[in-house]
Design an enzyme around this catalytic site. Sequence first.
Site, mmCIF file in Angstrom:
data_model
loop_
_atom_site.group_PDB
_atom_site.id
_atom_site.type_symbol
_atom_site.label_atom_id
_atom_site.label_comp_id
_atom_site.label_asym_id
_atom_site.label_seq_id
_atom_site.Cartn_x
_atom_site.Cartn_y
_atom_site.Cartn_z
ATOM 1 N N HIS A 177 34.958 36.610 44.582
ATOM 2 C CA HIS A 177 34.438 37.616 45.153
ATOM 3 C C HIS A 177 33.726 38.460 44.007
ATOM 4 O O HIS A 177 32.568 38.811 44.190
ATOM 5 C CB HIS A 177 35.551 38.675 45.676
ATOM 6 C CG HIS A 177 35.057 39.837 46.236
ATOM 7 N ND1 HIS A 177 34.896 40.468 47.493
ATOM 8 C CD2 HIS A 177 34.662 41.170 45.445
ATOM 9 C CE1 HIS A 177 34.523 41.444 47.472
ATOM 10 N NE2 HIS A 177 34.331 42.158 46.466
ATOM 11 N N GLU A 178 34.470 38.618 42.935
ATOM 12 C CA GLU A 178 33.938 39.363 41.747
ATOM 13 C C GLU A 178 32.383 38.657 41.076
ATOM 14 O O GLU A 178 31.585 39.302 40.750
ATOM 15 C CB GLU A 178 34.710 39.657 40.673
ATOM 16 C CG GLU A 178 36.030 40.587 41.211
ATOM 17 C CD GLU A 178 35.707 41.669 41.764
ATOM 18 O OE1 GLU A 178 34.569 42.352 41.311
ATOM 19 O OE2 GLU A 178 36.221 42.176 42.895
#
Length: 642
Positions: A177-178
Amino acid sequence: MNFFERQEQSRRTTRWLVVLFVAAVLAVAAAVNAVVCFVLSLGEANRTGYSPTMGEWMSAHPGTVLLTTLVVVGIIALASLYKTVVLGGGGGVVARSLGGVRVSPDTTDPQQRRLLNVVEEMAIASGVPMPEVYLLEQETGINAFAAGHNPANAAIGVTRGTLTTLNRAELQGVIAHEFSHILNGDMRLNIRLMGLLFGLLVIALIGRTVLRLSSGGRDSKKAMPVLLVALAVMVVGYIGLFFGRLIQAAVSRSRESLADASAVQFTRDPTGLRGALVKIGALSGGSRIGNLEVEEVAHMLFAPGMNRFFATHPALEDRLKAIDPRFDPKEFERARAEMARLAEQKNADAAPKQTSAERLDSLINVPGGAASASVAALVGNPGTIHMQVARDIRKSLPDEIVSASRHPQSARTLMLALALDANSEARERQRQFISQQLGVQTADDLAELLSAVDALEPEQRMPALLGAVPALRQLTRDERMQLMSTLNGMLQREGRVSLQSYVLRKLAQVHLNDDLNPVARTRQLPLSAVQKDIQVLFSVLAQHGHSDAATSRRAYEVGVHHLLPRERPSFVNLAHWAQPLDLALSRLDQLAPIMKEQLVEALVKTVTHDQKLTLGEAELLRAVCATVHCPLPPLVTSATDT
């Protein structure tokens, strides 16, 4: 939505953000003007007995209106610029402001080692430099963030609760996600949001400070006008900040939803991200962060770090249902019971089902004419197979290379060694130049490392270079500038030059420049302005991949025709191509994202003109694409992509 579309969307969002911010600044300036003019007109009415309307008074005193406007706009602009400059130090600045401590590359802590391995594998799979990794030791909630201006100065921060609560698959979902934020251009947008909102906040802080200082005076009657102005300015500032937070929340929610979707695409395993979100809902502390600076970075976090009126993230249940439409909120309770039962149990890493040799075939078959589009679609979009290959590559790197990449001085030596030309004469000139620029000791260290670097396989060289980037950030700015100057001086302008070595040198230069000048802005160039640069790049690639002039010419034509179907420059046989190619890559990096997508497709057509893509050619293609900020994951056989 692919990488290029997401990049273009990020640019459009940034433009709208600037427009909305300018509107907010003008609205704040108009409101402060109204307050100042109202108070001054009251004072004049008391002296003269004549009470003009607001419009009359402002028309009679244009200098006051102009001065007030300039002061307000100037304060906001300077405050925003100051904050942006402070954040120019990279994502580590944000991480340290939250109490983060950099995770040492040499850590022996099992949880921290697992975190570094996951981040490194994701970086290898994505084809970008490994970001610095920070641990928020005091935070027990499950949360993470990515910060920085670009991949070269990015940092990823995770809380202690993330390490202790999540298993490897869930941690990988969070990190994916990051990485979506890193690849999609969200970090630069987030940094700009922080700078712009700080400018609006300063107006409110000035009003509050003046109000506090003025209220302590003895002559309250004389101070009343000042108190009224200060109170009104403070209120106006906070109203401006309120609308700024509203803009921040709206932008953040849309980018978070996109990041969740990208994370699932990266890992092709929705259960990891899903499990992390379920555990956030099950934990009493959830994703809460206790640091006082959390409000400022709320839009950067993986999950809400605090309760606020305008949510920066979609509701937890909405995020889970987007991943799994069958999600039942009762799972929070079941997960809570399971976490209590297995609090001390750690999930062992699952061994990959395929060996590195099976995944990294030496010859990659390119199926038909759709290959160029399918490869371009991989830019910024690594999948499960790429994560598995990345793990294999990380484990295959020699200990000597891994150790060198972890410390600033040895990482510098490693980068220089990877940038050395394969041709013996060119290499000797480069080594002499390095000795002159950086000293005999560096040259000696370089000589000791060369045998290990020369033994690296093609698929190991680019990950080794990108893995050294975090340690290089620990060098002083002057040392990094000196390294940049040395890499520039290593460019071989004449004689035989290895294209693979040249591209690695160029890639090192690009990432160093991104780190040294993170906020540098370049204008976008149309295709018509870079025809000469296209001619140089495609001529060099066509010459490199094909043995005879006729085949090189056909390879050139098939690629350039994709970019310039009507009128296009002719193929040129460049004897001394290194310096023209250096300039061409820098200019092609200024193309708009949608044009870069066509550029990557055209590059694939030229390199795969013979319907084959060797591992060496694949790594060369990846390195060329990376120099124009189009990171490709390791290219593997379609047969293994299951």
